[in-house]
Design an enzyme around this catalytic site. Structure first.
Site, PDB file in Angstrom:
ATOM      1  N   GLY A  16       0.786  -1.234   0.000  1.00 48.94           N
ATOM      2  CA  GLY A  16       0.000   0.000   0.000  1.00 48.94           C
ATOM      3  C   GLY A  16       0.810   1.273   0.000  1.00 48.94           C
ATOM      4  O   GLY A  16       0.340   2.310   0.473  1.00 48.94           O
ATOM      5  N   LYS A  17       2.024   1.234  -0.561  1.00 49.74           N
ATOM      6  CA  LYS A  17       2.859   2.443  -0.583  1.00 49.74           C
ATOM      7  C   LYS A  17       2.179   3.600  -1.298  1.00 49.74           C
ATOM      8  O   LYS A  17       2.212   4.739  -0.832  1.00 49.74           O
ATOM      9  CB  LYS A  17       4.208   2.158  -1.254  1.00 49.74           C
ATOM     10  CG  LYS A  17       5.129   1.249  -0.494  1.00 49.74           C
ATOM     11  CD  LYS A  17       6.494   1.168  -1.139  1.00 49.74           C
ATOM     12  CE  LYS A  17       6.470   0.723  -2.579  1.00 49.74           C
ATOM     13  NZ  LYS A  17       5.937  -0.650  -2.747  1.00 49.74           N
ATOM     14  N   LYS A  39       7.274   8.731  -8.675  1.00 48.15           N
ATOM     15  CA  LYS A  39       7.614   7.313  -8.612  1.00 48.15           C
ATOM     16  C   LYS A  39       8.654   7.104  -9.709  1.00 48.15           C
ATOM     17  O   LYS A  39       8.293   6.837 -10.861  1.00 48.15           O
ATOM     18  CB  LYS A  39       6.371   6.453  -8.834  1.00 48.15           C
ATOM     19  CG  LYS A  39       6.582   4.966  -8.578  1.00 48.15           C
ATOM     20  CD  LYS A  39       5.282   4.206  -8.765  1.00 48.15           C
ATOM     21  CE  LYS A  39       5.479   2.713  -8.548  1.00 48.15           C
ATOM     22  NZ  LYS A  39       5.615   2.360  -7.119  1.00 48.15           N
ATOM     23  N   SER A  43       7.321  -0.476 -12.851  1.00 45.82           N
ATOM     24  CA  SER A  43       7.078  -1.589 -13.763  1.00 45.82           C
ATOM     25  C   SER A  43       5.606  -1.965 -13.636  1.00 45.82           C
ATOM     26  O   SER A  43       4.966  -1.706 -12.624  1.00 45.82           O
ATOM     27  CB  SER A  43       7.987  -2.773 -13.428  1.00 45.82           C
ATOM     28  OG  SER A  43       7.848  -3.146 -12.073  1.00 45.82           O
ATOM     29  N   GLU A 118       8.262   7.802  -4.077  1.00 45.47           N
ATOM     30  CA  GLU A 118       7.840   6.430  -3.775  1.00 45.47           C
ATOM     31  C   GLU A 118       8.771   5.423  -4.421  1.00 45.47           C
ATOM     32  O   GLU A 118       9.042   5.488  -5.627  1.00 45.47           O
ATOM     33  CB  GLU A 118       6.407   6.200  -4.268  1.00 45.47           C
ATOM     34  CG  GLU A 118       5.881   4.816  -3.912  1.00 45.47           C
ATOM     35  CD  GLU A 118       4.572   4.489  -4.575  1.00 45.47           C
ATOM     36  OE1 GLU A 118       4.319   3.296  -4.834  1.00 45.47           O
ATOM     37  OE2 GLU A 118       3.792   5.427  -4.847  1.00 45.47           O
ATOM     38  N   GLY A 119       9.255   4.487  -3.619  1.00 41.60           N
ATOM     39  CA  GLY A 119      10.112   3.432  -4.134  1.00 41.60           C
ATOM     40  C   GLY A 119       9.319   2.339  -4.817  1.00 41.60           C
ATOM     41  O   GLY A 119       8.122   2.464  -5.079  1.00 41.60           O
ATOM     42  N   ALA A 120      10.007   1.234  -5.104  1.00 39.68           N
ATOM     43  CA  ALA A 120       9.371   0.074  -5.730  1.00 39.68           C
ATOM     44  C   ALA A 120       9.627  -1.132  -4.843  1.00 39.68           C
ATOM     45  O   ALA A 120      10.770  -1.392  -4.462  1.00 39.68           O
ATOM     46  CB  ALA A 120       9.932  -0.168  -7.125  1.00 39.68           C
ATOM     47  N   ASN A 178      -1.073   0.092   7.468  1.00 43.68           N
ATOM     48  CA  ASN A 178      -2.119  -0.002   6.452  1.00 43.68           C
ATOM     49  C   ASN A 178      -2.833  -1.341   6.587  1.00 43.68           C
ATOM     50  O   ASN A 178      -2.211  -2.363   6.864  1.00 43.68           O
ATOM     51  CB  ASN A 178      -1.508   0.123   5.049  1.00 43.68           C
ATOM     52  CG  ASN A 178      -2.563   0.076   3.964  1.00 43.68           C
ATOM     53  OD1 ASN A 178      -3.598   0.727   4.076  1.00 43.68           O
ATOM     54  ND2 ASN A 178      -2.302  -0.678   2.915  1.00 43.68           N
TER      55      ASN A 178
END
Length: 230
Positions: A16-17, A39, A43, A118-120, A178
């Protein structure tokens, strides 16, 4: 120039980022803050007439207050929904922390009160054979906001992620719990109590489950005061 910049990571993928990031942006807006988000690598994009588009990046665009073109929100868009370094290799591209740092610094120069990056996946997701995604916030010295899903195993994942972040020399500005499932986990309150006592950062909020997630409504569950101190 962005006054406050934070990197948003999760204890795993699918925690839930993006939802948390969007809720933070909405909560900041209620405080009168100008917000930006990005972001850098996504992908799992859709091939549209306008080019590759990622749902998470589009959600961030809807929740931030300052308009940006898509390519600045998501400069590296990859088609298959697989690990970023594999998707990049299949597309004939090479991801590096240095390049991602350049994208982020470009946005940091824009006037705003808050920039979220925001990372992945989780903290140790690979960018290439030598670097993980963590190398980018480390190079920027960017404090981290951690997203913890309330499900079985989250204590272990949260403590390990926090340990890795601090070992890399970064501070954890706060974390958000979350609820990824409509059914509350067994002993949820006990889990929350343990995390609050043992994570080295304040809890910014506990997001309720929503079948159709509404970041503006979820923002009401957050307290961002500590993010804007000093």
């Amino acid at each position: 120039m962005a006054r406050k910049s934070y990197f948003v990571t999760g204890t795993d993928t699918g925690v839930g980022k993006t939802l948390v990031s969007a809720a933070i942006l909405e909560a900041a807006a209620t405080l009168g803050k100008k917000t930006l988000a990005m972001k850098p690598v996504a992908s799992g994009c859709d091939d549209t007439p306008e080019g590759l588009r990622n749902e998470d990046a589009l959600i961030l665009m809807e929740s931030m207050s300052e308009p940006l073109p898509y390519d600045q929100v998501n400069p590296v868009a990859l088609l298959p929904a697989i690990a970023p370094h594999v998707a990049a290799a299949q597309a004939g591209r090479h991801l590096t922390a240095e390049r991602l740092v350049g994208f982020c610094r470009g946005l940091q120069m824009r006037p705003a009160d808050l920039l979220l990056v925001e990372g992945a996946g989780g903290w140790r997701v690979p960018l290439n054979d030598r670097e993980t995604y963590a190398a980018m916030p480390v190079a920027l010295g960017m404090p981290v906001i951690m997203v913890v899903p309330l499900k079985l195993g989250c204590i272990n994942h949260a403590l390990l992620t926090a340990e890795a972040i601090r070992r890399d020399g970064l501070s954890i500005a706060g974390w958000v719990a979350n609820r990824p499932d409509p059914t509350a986990m067994t002993c949820e309150q006990e889990t929350l109590d343990y995390l609050i006592q043992n994570l080295p950062a304040p809890c910014l909020g506990v997001l309720p489950w929503q079948e159709r997630a509404n970041p503006r409504e979820l923002a009401k569950a957050l307290d961002l005061s500590i993010l804007f101190e000093n």
